[in-house]
Design a protein around this motif. Sequence first.
Motif, mmCIF file in Angstrom:
data_model
loop_
_atom_site.group_PDB
_atom_site.id
_atom_site.type_symbol
_atom_site.label_atom_id
_atom_site.label_comp_id
_atom_site.label_asym_id
_atom_site.label_seq_id
_atom_site.Cartn_x
_atom_site.Cartn_y
_atom_site.Cartn_z
ATOM 1 N N PRO A 5 25.241 -76.046 124.974
ATOM 2 C CA PRO A 5 24.056 -75.336 125.498
ATOM 3 C C PRO A 5 24.046 -75.194 127.010
ATOM 4 O O PRO A 5 23.200 -74.465 127.541
ATOM 5 C CB PRO A 5 22.884 -76.226 125.037
ATOM 6 N N LEU A 6 24.932 -75.889 127.728
ATOM 7 C CA LEU A 6 24.875 -75.893 129.187
ATOM 8 C C LEU A 6 24.945 -74.491 129.792
ATOM 9 O O LEU A 6 24.125 -74.153 130.666
ATOM 10 C CB LEU A 6 25.981 -76.774 129.748
ATOM 11 N N PRO A 7 25.885 -73.618 129.375
ATOM 12 C CA PRO A 7 25.902 -72.269 129.958
ATOM 13 C C PRO A 7 24.599 -71.508 129.722
ATOM 14 O O PRO A 7 24.104 -70.813 130.625
ATOM 15 C CB PRO A 7 27.088 -71.595 129.252
ATOM 16 N N TYR A 8 24.029 -71.620 128.509
ATOM 17 C CA TYR A 8 22.764 -70.938 128.219
ATOM 18 C C TYR A 8 21.650 -71.468 129.112
ATOM 19 O O TYR A 8 20.849 -70.694 129.656
ATOM 20 C CB TYR A 8 22.391 -71.136 126.745
ATOM 21 N N THR A 9 21.599 -72.781 129.284
ATOM 22 C CA THR A 9 20.568 -73.380 130.135
ATOM 23 C C THR A 9 20.672 -72.860 131.561
ATOM 24 O O THR A 9 19.662 -72.527 132.194
ATOM 25 C CB THR A 9 20.698 -74.913 130.116
ATOM 26 N N LEU A 10 21.890 -72.756 132.065
ATOM 27 C CA LEU A 10 22.090 -72.276 133.431
ATOM 28 C C LEU A 10 21.683 -70.805 133.584
ATOM 29 O O LEU A 10 21.120 -70.416 134.623
ATOM 30 C CB LEU A 10 23.544 -72.461 133.847
ATOM 31 N N THR A 11 21.943 -69.994 132.543
ATOM 32 C CA THR A 11 21.546 -68.586 132.632
ATOM 33 C C THR A 11 20.029 -68.457 132.696
ATOM 34 O O THR A 11 19.504 -67.618 133.447
ATOM 35 C CB THR A 11 22.077 -67.780 131.437
ATOM 36 N N ARG A 12 19.318 -69.269 131.931
ATOM 37 C CA ARG A 12 17.846 -69.182 131.951
ATOM 38 C C ARG A 12 17.283 -69.752 133.250
ATOM 39 O O ARG A 12 16.290 -69.252 133.763
ATOM 40 C CB ARG A 12 17.266 -69.893 130.732
ATOM 41 N N LEU A 13 17.911 -70.765 133.797
ATOM 42 C CA LEU A 13 17.468 -71.289 135.088
ATOM 43 C C LEU A 13 17.704 -70.272 136.204
ATOM 44 O O LEU A 13 16.988 -70.265 137.210
ATOM 45 C CB LEU A 13 18.198 -72.601 135.405
ATOM 46 N N SER A 14 18.694 -69.403 136.000
ATOM 47 C CA SER A 14 18.963 -68.391 137.016
ATOM 48 C C SER A 14 17.819 -67.401 137.154
ATOM 49 O O SER A 14 17.727 -66.687 138.156
ATOM 50 C CB SER A 14 20.261 -67.647 136.681
ATOM 51 N N TRP A 15 16.930 -67.333 136.160
ATOM 52 C CA TRP A 15 15.784 -66.433 136.248
ATOM 53 C C TRP A 15 14.828 -66.858 137.368
ATOM 54 O O TRP A 15 13.992 -66.068 137.797
ATOM 55 C CB TRP A 15 15.025 -66.398 134.922
ATOM 56 N N LEU A 16 14.952 -68.098 137.817
ATOM 57 C CA LEU A 16 14.113 -68.581 138.910
ATOM 58 C C LEU A 16 14.716 -68.264 140.269
ATOM 59 O O LEU A 16 14.131 -68.609 141.303
ATOM 60 C CB LEU A 16 13.901 -70.092 138.769
ATOM 61 N N THR A 17 15.884 -67.651 140.289
ATOM 62 C CA THR A 17 16.586 -67.338 141.532
ATOM 63 C C THR A 17 16.610 -65.822 141.742
ATOM 64 O O THR A 17 16.276 -65.050 140.821
ATOM 65 C CB THR A 17 18.028 -67.870 141.481
ATOM 66 N N PRO A 18 17.022 -65.366 142.912
ATOM 67 C CA PRO A 18 17.164 -63.911 143.128
ATOM 68 C C PRO A 18 18.349 -63.298 142.386
ATOM 69 O O PRO A 18 18.546 -62.078 142.451
ATOM 70 C CB PRO A 18 17.377 -63.811 144.650
ATOM 71 N N TRP A 19 19.148 -64.108 141.705
ATOM 72 C CA TRP A 19 20.340 -63.608 141.010
ATOM 73 C C TRP A 19 20.252 -63.943 139.515
ATOM 74 O O TRP A 19 21.036 -64.747 138.995
ATOM 75 C CB TRP A 19 21.592 -64.227 141.617
ATOM 76 N N PRO A 20 19.296 -63.361 138.792
ATOM 77 C CA PRO A 20 19.132 -63.692 137.369
ATOM 78 C C PRO A 20 20.293 -63.182 136.524
ATOM 79 O O PRO A 20 20.875 -62.136 136.819
ATOM 80 C CB PRO A 20 17.832 -62.978 136.999
ATOM 81 N N ILE A 21 20.629 -63.932 135.495
ATOM 82 C CA ILE A 21 21.679 -63.560 134.546
ATOM 83 C C ILE A 21 21.029 -63.248 133.205
ATOM 84 O O ILE A 21 20.240 -64.035 132.690
ATOM 85 C CB ILE A 21 22.698 -64.706 134.379
ATOM 86 N N GLY A 22 21.348 -62.081 132.665
ATOM 87 C CA GLY A 22 20.807 -61.710 131.369
ATOM 88 C C GLY A 22 19.500 -60.965 131.432
ATOM 89 O O GLY A 22 18.965 -60.553 130.394
ATOM 90 N N GLU A 23 18.943 -60.785 132.613
ATOM 91 C CA GLU A 23 17.693 -60.043 132.798
ATOM 92 C C GLU A 23 17.701 -59.471 134.205
ATOM 93 O O GLU A 23 18.264 -60.072 135.134
ATOM 94 C CB GLU A 23 16.495 -60.963 132.588
#
Length: 344
Positions: free
Chosen positions: A208-226
Amino acid sequence: MIDRLTRLAALAGSLLVTAAGVLWWVAPGRYPFGPDDRFAELSLMTYVPRGAAIALALTLGVAGVVVAAGRRRGPGATAFAAVAAIVLGLLVPDIQLLILTAYAMALAVPAALVALVAKRLAPRLPTVGVFAVTFAALLGWLSYIARDAEPVGTRPLFVFGSFAVGAAWAAALVRLVRTVGVNRPSWTEPVVAARWGRTLTWAAALCPLPYTLTRLSWLTPWPIGESAETLAAHPGLRIFGLALALAGEGGTWLTLGLIRPRGETFPAWLPIVGGRPVPVGAAVVPGLLVAAMITIAGHSILQQAVVTGDYVLVLLMPFPLWGPLLAAATVGYWLRRRPSMVWR
C-alpha cells in the motif's frame, strides 16, 4: 458436504443472478456495463455483449439453483462451485468494488479516532456513549465531503452483488473440497507456515505504500492521480485524500497484525474487545475478502494500462501483486493459528 447456511447463501445468490439476467433482458437500459460505462476501461464486462451477459447470468443462476438445492455432491458440484466463484467473484466485479470499500474505510477512520479519543478522555463513558460520539463524528465528516461526491447510480449493486454471490460459492467450494480425502502437505504445517507467512506478510504490508504516497501528494502542489485545478475547486478532496492515505496505512497495520501479537490478542486500548483473544475467523475472513477485492482491482489496473499504454499506474498501485500476497499471508496466518485443523 455443504452446510445449511452456505447452501442457503448460494441458493439465494443464484436466484439473484437469475433475476439480474431477466432484468437485463426485459429492461435493456438497466444493464450497467458495456462501452458507455464510466468504468469501461476498468471492467472486463466491457467486452461482454449484453446478450452474452444475459445468457451467462441465466446459465449460472439456474444451474446454481439446481446445484445448491440438490442433495448430491460430486465432481460436478465442485466444478460448478469453482466456476461460479471465479466468474462471479473475480471476473465480473471490477475496481469500483475496492474504490467504494476504500471510501467507506476513509469515512470510518476519522470517526473511529474520535471514538478512541473520547474513550481515553472519558474512560467511564458507556458503550452507548462511544457509539453516539462515533455516529456524530461520522455524520459530520460525511456531510463535509458529500458536496464533492459524485452519484454512483445502481451499478455498485450489481458489482457488490456479483462479488457476494461469488464469495458464497467460494465458501461452498471450500466445504466441498474438504470432504475429499487428502494428505496434509508439509508446507501447511504450523512451523513451516509461520516462516513463509512472515515473509509474505511483510511483502503484502509494503504494497500500500505507493498508494498512500499518491494520496498524500494531494496535500502538495504536485498531486498524483488528480489535477491541481480539481483539488483547488474541491478542497474537501484534499482532506479526503489524507483520509484515504490513513486508510492505506491502516491496511498496512492490520496486515502486519497477521504476524504480531495483536493478531492473536486484541490490544488493550481497543474499546469492548481489548485484551480478548482474536477469533481466527475475525482475521481470516476480512483478510481474504480484501485480498479478493485487491486482486479484482489488479485486473482492472492491468486492463487500463493495456488500453492507455500507461503502465506507471501499475507501479503506483501494485494491486496485481498485492492481492495474491495478502491472500497468501492470510492463509499462512490461518494455518499457524489452526494447527489442529482436520485434513481428511
